[in-house]
Design an enzyme around this catalytic site. Structure first.
Site, PDB file in Angstrom:
ATOM      1  NE  ARG A  46      30.733  12.500  -4.214  1.00 18.00           N
ATOM      2  CZ  ARG A  46      30.233  13.121  -3.116  1.00 18.00           C
ATOM      3  NH1 ARG A  46      30.837  14.171  -2.616  1.00 18.00           N
ATOM      4  NH2 ARG A  46      29.131  12.674  -2.551  1.00 18.00           N
ATOM      5  CE1 TYR A  98      43.212  13.383 -27.218  1.00 18.47           C
ATOM      6  CE2 TYR A  98      42.143  14.260 -25.261  1.00 18.47           C
ATOM      7  CZ  TYR A  98      42.265  13.270 -26.222  1.00 18.47           C
ATOM      8  OH  TYR A  98      41.451  12.171 -26.184  1.00 18.47           O
ATOM      9  CG  ASP A 170      47.905  18.729 -20.931  1.00 14.60           C
ATOM     10  OD1 ASP A 170      48.775  17.911 -20.578  1.00 14.60           O
ATOM     11  OD2 ASP A 170      46.806  18.383 -21.404  1.00 14.60           O
ATOM     12  CE  LYS A 195      47.067   9.622 -23.155  1.00 13.57           C
ATOM     13  NZ  LYS A 195      45.958  10.228 -22.482  1.00 13.57           N
TER      14      LYS A 195
END
Ligand code: P1T
Length: 380
Positions: A46, A98, A170, A195
């Site tokens: 982590r 988005y 973004d 993406k």
């Protein structure tokens, strides 16, 4: 070092223990330590993992930035930036974005005491008017999802600085190949690596990239404390995708340009949004702040949901699916899919009508793609 070379080499030296040329998948949750406080730099996955570190370094270099942090999804990355805020803080955001980001703002962070003001991002002055002394963050996408509007990054960066707010961009739609917001004055870049960066529609991920040491440390703290990290295999898949980002983006753009040019001539098409078209109202800005126009095209048909549905049902090559940026072409219906979480009136006020169709133009042969779109439009 130039972009394509960095994509293949940065963070990707031969493995120090075995000489493996390709960064191995360090599929381990933990690391054996020599004694208390003595280890080889890794304690628990982590907190850190060598496969993830390779991806993080590579992404930072592609954005011409100092630091990169990888997350389990684009929204986990967005959420890590919002974790910098405290109750009473305000975010000014460009309205076209988005739907999942809007949902995160409105349904998760607003109830926690953060306020959000939405403005038309095409006019930089609107950011200045909306930002006040509580404004800690300006949030933009450019080009936007799904309307392909542009925001002038340098102009908004200056406003953010004057107001003492961070500017987060973004950069998912452009990818770092076509646009590097940190070089234009932004403080933070966020990606859905699901993406273009991953590029093959087979892995979900996100990234936060910055050269601001304080932001980096705060987001890194959050990454470890909140734990939304990607697994080693997902990092490896994403890094595998990154290697071909440059050549994929060039082909996406070539194909998207041809698709936009065909659509704009079509009698059933009312309007086409693609920054590469000279008809795009912000084409000059696109030429100035981007190195290319990307692979996303949206358009409005003469008709509504029923006509759009007939178009989707008749597509043979384009998949009717959410997401974008993979090698295969996708078509999506923003009002019911990616932007379904925005209330209808709000959506329509923003210009996402029932006749809106969004295409992620893939890297297949362009003649096949155009033939598919034409035959599906004929079925409307
Ligand atoms: O899906 P995820 O990896 O969590 O990324 C969220 C996200 C963030 N930013 C932008 C600009 C995005 O487009 C997305 C995800 N978008 C889609 C799934 C879509 O089809 O538009």
């Amino acid at each position: 070092m130039k972009f394509s070379t960095k994509a293949i080499h940065i963070g990707q030296d031969a493995d120090p223990t075995t000489g493996a040329t390709v960064v191995p998948i360090y599929q381990t949750s933990t690391y054996t330590q020599e004694e208390i406080g003595k280890h080889k730099g890794y304690e628990y996955t982590r907190t850190g993992n060598p496969t993830r570190a390779a991806l993080e370094q590579c992404l930072a270099s592609l954005e011409d930035a100092e630091h990169g942090l990888a997350f389990a999804s684009g929204l986990a990355a967005t959420s890590s930036v919002l974790s910098l805020l405290r109750p009473g803080d305000k975010v000014v955001a460009a309205a076209d974005l988005y739907g999942g980001t809007y949902r995160l703002f409105e349904k998760v962070y607003r109830p926690m005491g953060i306020s959000f003001a939405y403005i038309d991002g095409r006019d930089p002055d609107e950011f200045g008017h909306a930002a006040d002394s509580d404004t800690k963050l300006i949030w933009i996408e450019t080009p936007t999802n799904p309307l392909l509007q542009l925001v002038d990054i340098s102009a908004v960066a200056e406003i953010a600085k004057a107001k003492g707010a961070l500017l987060a961009v973004d950069n998912t739609f452009a990818s770092p190949y076509f646009q590097r917001p940190i070089s234009l004055g932004a403080d933070v870049v966020v990606h859905s690596t699901t993406k273009y960066i991953g590029g093959h529609s087979d892995v979900v991920g996100g990234a936060v990239i910055t050269s601001d040491q304080d932001v980096y440390e705060a987001v890194k703290f959050y990454q470890n404390a909140a734990g939304g990290v990607p697994g080693p295999f997902d990092c490896w898949l994403t890094l595998r995708g990154v290697k071909t980002l440059a050549i994929r983006m060039r082909q996406h753009e070539h194909n998207a340009m041809r698709v936009a040019e065909e659509l704009i001539k079509h009698p059933l098409v009312k309007s086409v949004n693609y920054p590469g078209l000279t008809e795009h109202p912000q084409h000059e800005l696109a030429k100035r702040q981007m190195d290319g126009f990307g692979g996303m095209v949206s358009f409005e048909i003469h008709g509504g949901r029923d006509e759009a549905n007939r178009f989707f049902k008749n597509l043979r090559l384009f998949s009717f699916a959410e997401s974008l940026g993979g090698v295969e072409s996708l078509a999506c219906y923003p009002p019911a899919m990616t932007h379904g979480s925005i209330p209808k009136e709000e959506r329509e006020r923003r210009g996402i009508t029932d006749g809106m169709i969004r295409l992620s133009v893939g890297v297949e042969d362009i003649e096949d793609l155009i033939a598919d779109l034409k035959q599906a439009l004929a079925a409307i």
